[in-house]
Design a protein around this motif. Structure first.
Motif, PDB file in Angstrom:
ATOM      1  N   PHE A 174       0.836  -1.203   0.000  1.00 56.88           N
ATOM      2  CA  PHE A 174       0.000   0.000   0.000  1.00 56.88           C
ATOM      3  C   PHE A 174       0.872   1.254   0.000  1.00 56.88           C
ATOM      4  O   PHE A 174       1.777   1.396   0.816  1.00 56.88           O
ATOM      5  N   ALA A 213      -7.689  -2.059  -1.376  1.00 60.84           N
ATOM      6  CA  ALA A 213      -8.682  -1.790  -0.343  1.00 60.84           C
ATOM      7  C   ALA A 213     -10.018  -2.448  -0.670  1.00 60.84           C
ATOM      8  O   ALA A 213     -10.663  -3.048   0.196  1.00 60.84           O
ATOM      9  N   ALA A 232      -8.345   4.241   4.727  1.00 61.43           N
ATOM     10  CA  ALA A 232      -7.267   3.968   3.779  1.00 61.43           C
ATOM     11  C   ALA A 232      -7.093   5.181   2.883  1.00 61.43           C
ATOM     12  O   ALA A 232      -7.925   5.434   2.004  1.00 61.43           O
ATOM     13  N   ILE A 263     -12.481   4.414   1.967  1.00 60.60           N
ATOM     14  CA  ILE A 263     -11.513   4.602   0.887  1.00 60.60           C
ATOM     15  C   ILE A 263     -11.438   6.099   0.639  1.00 60.60           C
ATOM     16  O   ILE A 263     -12.332   6.694   0.043  1.00 60.60           O
ATOM     17  N   THR A 288     -11.601   6.807 -10.001  1.00 57.34           N
ATOM     18  CA  THR A 288     -10.283   7.320  -9.626  1.00 57.34           C
ATOM     19  C   THR A 288      -9.817   8.468 -10.497  1.00 57.34           C
ATOM     20  O   THR A 288      -8.888   9.185 -10.123  1.00 57.34           O
ATOM     21  N   CYS A 344      -5.687   6.522   0.009  1.00 58.37           N
ATOM     22  CA  CYS A 344      -5.093   5.948  -1.193  1.00 58.37           C
ATOM     23  C   CYS A 344      -4.283   6.984  -1.975  1.00 58.37           C
ATOM     24  O   CYS A 344      -4.647   8.157  -2.034  1.00 58.37           O
ATOM     25  N   ASP A 383      -3.790   1.162  -4.924  1.00 56.95           N
ATOM     26  CA  ASP A 383      -4.221   1.240  -3.527  1.00 56.95           C
ATOM     27  C   ASP A 383      -5.722   1.005  -3.414  1.00 56.95           C
ATOM     28  O   ASP A 383      -6.196   0.298  -2.518  1.00 56.95           O
ATOM     29  N   VAL A 384      -6.481   1.632  -4.295  1.00 55.85           N
ATOM     30  CA  VAL A 384      -7.934   1.472  -4.267  1.00 55.85           C
ATOM     31  C   VAL A 384      -8.297   0.008  -4.516  1.00 55.85           C
ATOM     32  O   VAL A 384      -9.165  -0.551  -3.838  1.00 55.85           O
TER      33      VAL A 384
END
Length: 455
Positions: free
Chosen positions: A13, A55, A44, A87, A197, A46, A51-52
């Motif tokens: 991460f 998670a 988290a 998130i 994202t 991110c 990273d997303v």
């Protein structure tokens, strides 16, 4: 969520993982509405799509509830989950302008202010929120209503592409020619289909805006509101803004005798400057305003003019009107007496028409065809005023029911029940959205939102 689950997140991460006993946790769980006080098991923060994905996959594997945070402006507090996983996209806030292509790519955690400040040096813009601290993500996915929508349409109308992580943890792109069903659903369907994202938007040339913020005593409100209604029903598409009751802040253009008291105001925003702009705002300037200011400003500066302060208790709602007869204006004005004064509360009357209207109903945002919107926004400090403030918002809605279309811009409301969500989309749109939801999130992992259940 157990400590074992939390320990699984940091493997590879790039961002930070915050837990209740660690530094930064309380700041990270603070959202715009001070009525919301939830304690996630883990936040988290991110830094990348990867990273997303990590998670999402961890949460799905362990049956953990997910909340997705962009700006944290949602009045219902859906950016947080008690005991679940947040998130947090706010570190994914890059904004990249392609001046030649007239596009801008925006990270899923960027605010409207970050977007506007990045495009302003080029004399470019894409329609943004009326509050500069709003997250681009939630704003756009709900449709995206802004000051100059009569000229440039909604934020989602200017969306060219989106990248998201689905409930399966997979990266997907959506555009006119790629996953078009998903692309359609992202135009008003909210965060039901995954964690977006990045967004790519179309840009428009707009170096400066002409602004006129004019003030009258509250007792003149109904008369001026009628004049504003008449003006906007024949105004050029370039002219947007709102009429509103408010408590004026301490500014040079606010007379001393208006401080701490309710006033009526009109905010006129014209996309451009010069003789055409002057002619468009001239009718309101001839109505004997008590205070106010007229100036040319960069678009990014205009966007923050009515920003509401953070840290207050909030309750909002809206009714969209098929028309705005004298009786509706009278009811709107009479209800202003119930606002908490002094406070930053706003009682707004917003015009439709122009590029906002969409006779073809291309996207699932039928509220865009309303002639007017009444949007009461209660903001207050003392919890003892909760019942009074919420009752006022509900009373405004009840007053407007005889003129309502029944549709609703879901970014303008909190949790008002499933029927309100379904009615807002319309039966056919809701059916189609539920089918798209079933393809991309069949288990309803992303349900902390204005939720669409999978078909």
């Amino acid at each position: 969520m157990t400590s074992t689950h939390i320990a699984a997140i940091p493997t590879g991460f790039e961002g930070d993982v915050l837990t209740p006993d660690g530094p930064g946790y309380d700041d990270a769980r603070t959202v715009f509405n001070a009525m919301v006080d939830r304690r996630p098991a883990v936040i988290a923060q991110c830094r990348s799509d990867a990273d997303v994905q990590r998670a999402v996959r961890m949460a799905r594997a362990h049956g953990t509830e997910i909340a997705v945070r962009c700006g944290g402006h949602d009045v219902a507090g859906n950016a947080l989950s008690d005991g679940g996983l947040v998130i947090d996209l706010r570190r994914m806030d890059d904004v990249e302008v392609d001046q030649e292509a007239m596009t801008v790519r925006v990270g899923g955690g960027a605010t409207t202010s970050a977007l506007d400040r990045a495009t302003q040096p080029y004399g470019l813009m894409t329609p943004g929120s009326r509050a500069s601290t709003t997250g681009v993500g939630g704003f756009t996915l709900g449709g995206g209503s802004g000051w100059l929508e009569r000229k440039y349409g909604l934020a989602c109308d200017n969306l060219l592409e989106a990248e998201l992580v689905t409930a399966a943890g997979e990266k997907v792109k959506a555009g006119e020619d790629r996953n078009p069903d998903l692309f359609w659903a992202l135009h008003g369907g909210g965060g039901n289909f995954g964690v977006v994202t990045s967004f790519t938007f179309r840009l428009h040339e707009l170096p400066e805006v002409t602004l006129a913020l004019l003030l009258w005593p509250a007792e003149a409100g109904e008369e001026i509101a009628l004049a504003y209604r008449d003006l906007m029903e024949t105004a050029p598409d370039e002219l947007g803004g709102t009429a509103l009751y408010l408590t004026p802040p301490r500014e040079e253009f606010v007379p001393e005798e208006m401080l701490g008291r309710q006033a009526f105001a009109t905010l006129l925003a014209y996309a451009g400057t010069g003789p055409d702009a002057d002619a468009a705002i001239a009718p309101m300037l001839g109505l004997g305003h008590t205070g106010g200011v007229v100036l040319d400003r960069p678009y990014a500066d205009m966007q923050g003019m009515l920003d509401e302060p953070a840290g207050l208790r909030n309750h909002w709602s809206a009714e969209h009107l098929h028309d705005c007869p004298d009786a509706a204006v009278a009811a709107y004005s009479a209800r202003a007496a119930g606002m908490i004064v002094p406070s930053p509360s706003l009682h707004t009357l917003i015009p439709g028409g122009g590029a906002l209207a969409d006779p073809g109903a291309r996207y699932p945002v039928p509220w865009r065809n309303a002639a007017w919107t009444v949007h009461p926004i209660a903001l207050w400090e003392d919890a003892a005023d909760d019942e009074r403030a919420i009752a006022w918002v509900r009373a405004v809605r009840a007053d407007m029911k005889p003129y309502s279309t029944g549709d609703v811009y879901l970014n303008f409301i909190g949790d008002e029940g499933r029927g309100r969500v379904e009615a807002g989309f319309g039966a056919e749109n809701h059916r189609r959205l539920a089918e798209v939801k079933a393809r991309y999130d069949p288990g309803n992992l992303f349900h902390l939102n204005q939720n669409i259940r999978p078909a």
